[in-house]
Design an enzyme around this catalytic site. Structure first.
Site, short mmCIF file in Angstrom:
data_model
loop_
_atom_site.label_atom_id
_atom_site.label_comp_id
_atom_site.label_asym_id
_atom_site.label_seq_id
_atom_site.Cartn_x
_atom_site.Cartn_y
_atom_site.Cartn_z
N SER A 533 0.83 -1.19 0.00
CA SER A 533 0.00 0.00 0.00
C SER A 533 0.87 1.25 0.00
O SER A 533 1.59 1.50 -0.96
CB SER A 533 -0.97 -0.04 1.18
OG SER A 533 -1.98 0.92 1.03
N ASP A 619 -10.28 -4.29 -4.18
CA ASP A 619 -9.57 -3.47 -3.20
C ASP A 619 -10.14 -2.06 -3.18
O ASP A 619 -10.07 -1.35 -4.19
CB ASP A 619 -8.08 -3.43 -3.57
CG ASP A 619 -7.24 -2.67 -2.55
OD1 ASP A 619 -7.80 -2.09 -1.60
OD2 ASP A 619 -6.00 -2.66 -2.71
N HIS A 656 -7.41 -5.90 0.18
CA HIS A 656 -6.23 -5.05 0.14
C HIS A 656 -4.99 -5.78 0.63
O HIS A 656 -3.90 -5.60 0.08
CB HIS A 656 -6.51 -3.82 1.01
CG HIS A 656 -5.44 -2.78 0.99
ND1 HIS A 656 -5.09 -2.11 -0.15
CD2 HIS A 656 -4.65 -2.29 1.98
CE1 HIS A 656 -4.13 -1.24 0.13
NE2 HIS A 656 -3.85 -1.34 1.41
#
Length: 716
Positions: A533, A619, A656
Site C-alpha cells: 500500500s 480493493d 487489500h
C-alpha cells in the site's frame, strides 16, 4: 496543470480492463510455473508451524470468559465462551450448545466462523461485540474484500440471529448500557465512514436513527463504548485534526455533545474514568502529546475546560490511555520501542511502572481487556520470530504472570537472532532498523537481504510472530525492517518529517538503509525490497530512484499513480488523504508529488531489477487500475525488460492485504517468498541477463501495453 497519462482509460474499469487484468494474471501464472514445487514446499513448512487447534487467551466479562479457537484444518477461528458465574446464573441463562461442541463445562459457540464462511472465496469478520448483559452479539462480515460489512444481531440465549440486517456498515460499534441500542458507522461511496446510526434491537433497520453525520469529506468517523460502560464516544478525524463527542450510554437517545470542539492541527482521543471525567490524549501545545482531563459534557464544550494531568515528555510519544479501576495504562513509544506505563489514577503524572518487552526487537502492548473493575491487566509480548506470550500484570506492582503462549509446532526461537542497527540518513537523522536472521547466517556481507518498509500515516508496524518468515530465514536470507520517516517509530516528529513536502525523506531513508547494510552486513548485489500500500509507494519510488540497488522489488497493492489519484475526488479515500500526501490542485503540492510519483517517473531502460506487483479488483483502498497502469507504463518504457515484470492480480474475491483465512494467506506468502528466493539464493543469477530460464521469457508473451479499450491519450 496537465501531463501525459496514456493509460488513463484503465481508470474507467469495465470489460477492457478486466480482460487486460486476466491476461496479466495468466502471464504471472505462466512465468511462475517453474516455482510450483518450491511454493508447495514453502506452504507446507508454513502450515506446519500452525497448531492443530489454535486457541487464544481469554478475555473476561461479568458472566463469561471469551476466547477464539481455530479447529484443525480450519481457515477461521470460532468465537466461544465459558461461564464463570455461579450455578444459579447458569440455570437462569443456559449456554447454547451446538452439534460440533458438546458444551462440557458450559462452553458455548458464540460464532461458528467456518460455517459462516462456508465455501466463500473470501470472508472477513468485522465487529464481534457482546452486549453489556451478554445476551446479544453484534457481528458483521465482508464476503468480497471490499470492506462493506453486513451487520447482524445474535441472541446468545438461543444461538439464532435476529431478523434485522444492516446491509452496509463499517468498522467499530457501541452498545448502550441497557443492551437495547447499538451504534454503528456507515461509509459513503468513497468508503469514508461519515455517519453514526443507532439501532434498537428487535425493530426494523428502516427505523434506525441517524445520530451524527460528518459533512467535511476530509474527516472519518469511529464509534465505541468506553470501558467504563458509561459513555459512547464518537471520534471524527482527518490526518491532523479531530473532534470527539460523548453520548451518555445510560441515556442512548440523548444528543451527542462535543468534548472539546475542533481546531485545525489539534487531535485528541478520549477515555473515561467511571463516575469521573474524560481523559484525553492530545497534541494541543504538545507535539508528542500530553494527557488532559475534561468534564463529561452535558452541552457542547471547547478546550478551555481541559486541564493538564500529565505534561508532554518530548522523549516519549504518548499514544493512548486506558482506564481501569484505580489505575491508568499509558501506551507510549520511546527509543523506537513500544512500552507501557502503569500509573495510579489519582497520580496520572507520576513515574509509575514501565513495562518493556521481554524479547529483543519486540514490543509489549495491552491485549484485549474488556473489564473495568480489575486489579490486573493482560498484556502481550510480540516479536518477529517469537510466538506471542500473554501475561496478567498486577497494576499495583507490575508483576507479570504468564497465562498463555501462542503455539508454533516445530519452531525453535533460539535458532534466530534479532538486533537493532541505526543508520545515518539525510538531514542528520538516524534511522532505526530491525534485523532478523538465522543464527547460522553471518552478518559479514555475504548473505542476501529482504528489506521491508512502510513509512506513512504515523503508522508503526509492531513486530509480530509470522509463521512464514522462518522459511525465508532458514534459507540464509536476512530480513530487515527499515523504520523510515513518515511512520511513527520516532514519534510524531518522525511522521511530520516524512509527509507532504517532506515525503522524499521516506525514500531517502530506505535507500540509505540498504546502502549502509550492503557490503558491511549483507551482499549488496542481492538485496530485495518489499512493501504494501503506502509501503508499495515506497517500493515504487525506490525502484525508480535507485534501480541499481535492488536485485528484486515486491510492490504489493502499491499507491503509485499519486498525482492522478489525488486529483480525483471520486476515488475512495482521496479527499481524506490529501492531508497526508498533498493536494495537487495547489502548484507547490503538484510539483513535489510529481517529482516522486512512480507512474510519472519510470527508471531508465536497461537498468531495472525484477519486479513483482500485486493488486485486487475488489480493493477499495488502492484501486486496481493504479498498479495496472504502472505495470503497463513500465512495460512500454522498457520492452526488453518487460518479461521480468509480473503482476499478480486477484481478479475474483480478495482484499487489500491479500487472501483471507490462515491457509489462504500463507499460500500467498509462499508464492511471494518463492519468487524472492528464486532471485536471491542463486548468486550466479545475473539480473541483466536474458531471462530465458522462465517459461514465458518471450517478451511477446507479456501483456501488451496497447491493449486499450478506450482512447489512450486521456490526461488527468
Amino acid at each position: 496543470m496537465s501531463r501525459p497519462d496514456p493509460y488513463h482509460w484503465m481508470s474507467a474499469g469495465g470489460a477492457g480492463l478486466l480482460g487486460h487484468l486476466g491476461a496479466e494474471r495468466a502471464f504471472y501464472d505462466s512465468a511462475c510455473a517453474h516455482l510450483h514445487s518450491l511454493v508447495s514446499t514453502l506452504r507446507s513448512e508454513m502450515v506446519a508451524r500452525l497448531p492443530r487447534a489454535d486457541t487464544s487467551p481469554r478475555w473476561r466479562r461479568s458472566r463469561f470468559s471469551y476466547y477464539t479457537r481455530a479447529a484443525s484444518g480450519s481457515d477461521y477461528a470460532d468465537v466461544l465462551r465459558e461461564i464463570h458465574g455461579n450455578e444459579t446464573d447458569l440455570q437462569q441463562k443456559p449456554p447454547h450448545r451446538t452439534a460440533n461442541h458438546d458444551g462440557i463445562g458450559g462452553t458455548q459457540v458464540v460464532l461458528d466462523v467456518a460455517a459462516l464462511a462456508g465455501d466463500s472465496t473470501y470472508f472477513e469478520l468485522g465487529v464481534t461485540l457482546v452486549s453489556p448483559d451478554e445476551d446479544l452479539l453484534a457481528w458483521s462480515a465482508d464476503r468480497t474484500g471490499e470492506e462493506v460489512y453486513e451487520l447482524r444481531f445474535r441472541d446468545l440465549r438461543t444461538g439464532a440471529d435476529l431478523d434485522e440486517v444492516v446491509p452496509r456498515s463499517y468498522y467499530g460499534g457501541a452498545w448502550s448500557a441497557d443492551s437495547v441500542f447499538f451504534f454503528y458507522t456507515v461509509h459513503d461511496r468513497a468508503y469514508r465512514p461519515h455517519q453514526v446510526w443507532r439501532h434498537r434491537v428487535g425493530t426494523p433497520v428502516a427505523d434506525d436513527v441517524l445520530v451524527l453525520e460528518e459533512p467535511d469529506e476530509r474527516f472519518a468517523l469511529t464509534v465505541r463504548t468506553a470501558r467504563s460502560g458509561e459513555v459512547v464516544l464518537v471520534t471524527s478525524e482527518s490526518r491532523d485534526t479531530g473532534e470527539v463527542w460523548a453520548v451518555d450510554a445510560r441515556d442512548p437517545e440523548s444528543v451527542p455533545r462535543s468534548v472539546g470542539g475542533r481546531r485545525a492541527g489539534v487531535v485528541y482521543r478520549a477515555e473515561h474514568l467511571r463516575g469521573g471525567p474524560l481523559l484525553l490524549v492530545t497534541n494541543d501545545d504538545a507535539v508528542e502529546f500530553r494527557l488532559v482531563s475534561a468534564p463529561v459534557p452535558d452541552a457542547d464544550q471547547d478546550h478551555t475546560v481541559w486541564r493538564t494531568v500529565r505534561p508532554e515528555d518530548p522523549a516519549e510519544r504518548l499514544e493512548r490511555v486506558d482506564a481501569f479501576a484505580g489505575h491508568l495504562v499509558l501506551s507510549l513509544r520511546t527509543e523506537a520501542e513500544h512500552r507501557l506505563r502503569l500509573v495510579p489514577a489519582d497520580d496520572p503524572a507520576g513515574e509509575g511502572l514501565v513495562l518493556r518487552t521481554r524479547f529483543p526487537g519486540g514490543a509489549v502492548r495491552l491485549a484485549r481487556n474488556t473489564s473495568y473493575d480489575v486489579d490486573a491487566v493482560t498484556v502481550v509480548d510480540h516479536a518477529h520470530v517469537q510466538p506471542a506470550v500473554w501475561s496478567d500484570v498486577d497494576l499495583a506492582t507490575g508483576t507479570p504472570t504468564e497465562v498463555h503462549r501462542q503455539e508454533a509446532p516445530g519452531h525453535d526461537p533460539a535458532r534466530y537472532l534479532t538486533s537493532r542497527v541505526d543508520v545515518p540518513s539525510a538531514g542528520g537523522v538516524s534511522v532505526p532498523v530491525t534485523v532478523v536472521r538465522h543464527r547460522d547466517t553471518p552478518l559479514d556481507g555475504t548473505a542476501p537481504l529482504l528489506l521491508y518498509g512502510y513509512g506513512a500515516y504515523e503508522a508503526t508496524f509492531e513486530p509480530d510472530w509470522d509463521p512464514a518468515l522462518p522459511s525465508l530465514l532458514a534459507r540464509g536470507v536476512v530480513f530487515a525492517h527499515a523504520h523510515v520517516r513518515g511512520g511513527g517509530e520516532g514519534g510524531r516528529r518522525w511522521w511530520l518529517d516524512g509527509r507532504l513536502v517532506h515525503k522524499q525523506h521516506s525514500f531517502t531513508d530506505f535507500a540509505a538503509v540498504a546502502d549502509a547494510l550492503a557490503g558491511r552486513y549483507v551482499d549488496g548485489a542481492r538485496i530485495a525490497s518489499r512493501g504494501l500500500s503506502a509501503g508499495g509507494l515506497l517500493q515504487g519510488a525506490v525502484f525508480s530512484q535507485r534501480p541499481d540497488r535492488w536485485r528484486a522489488v515486491v510492490a504489493e497493492v502499491p499507491f503509485v499513480d499519486v498525482v492522478t489519484t489525488m486529483f480525483d475526488a471520486s476515488i475512495p479515500l482521496t479527499i481524506t488523504e490529501r492531508d497526508e500526501w498533498g493536494d495537487p490542485r495547489r502548484r507547490a503540492d503538484f510539483d513535489w508529488m510529481l517529482a516522486y510519483s512512480p507512474y510519472d517517473n519510470p527508471p531508465p531502460a536497461g537498468s531495472r531489477p525484477d519486479l513483482l506487483v500485486t493488486g485486487a479488483v475488489h480493493d477499495p483502498r488502492v484501486m486496481v487500475h493504479e498498479p495496472a497502469k504502472w505495470v503497463a507504463r513500465l512495460r512500454e518504457t522498457d520492452p526488453a525488460w518487460s518479461p521480468r515484470c509480473l503482476f499478480r492480480v486477484e481478479t475474483g474475491a480478495g482484499a487489500h492485504t491479500g487472501p483471507s483465512g490462515r491457509f489462504g494467506h500463507l499460500a500467498y506468502e509462499a508464492e511471494v517468498y518463492a519468487w524472492l528466493l528464486d532471485r536471491l539464493v542463486d548468486p550466479s543469477r545475473d539480473q541483466s541477463s536474458d531471462p530465458s530460464r522462465d517459461p514465458s521469457s518471450d517478451p511477446s508473451s507479456a501483456p501488451s501495453s496497447d491493449q486499450r479499450a478506450d482512447q489512450p491519450g486521456a490526461r488527468a
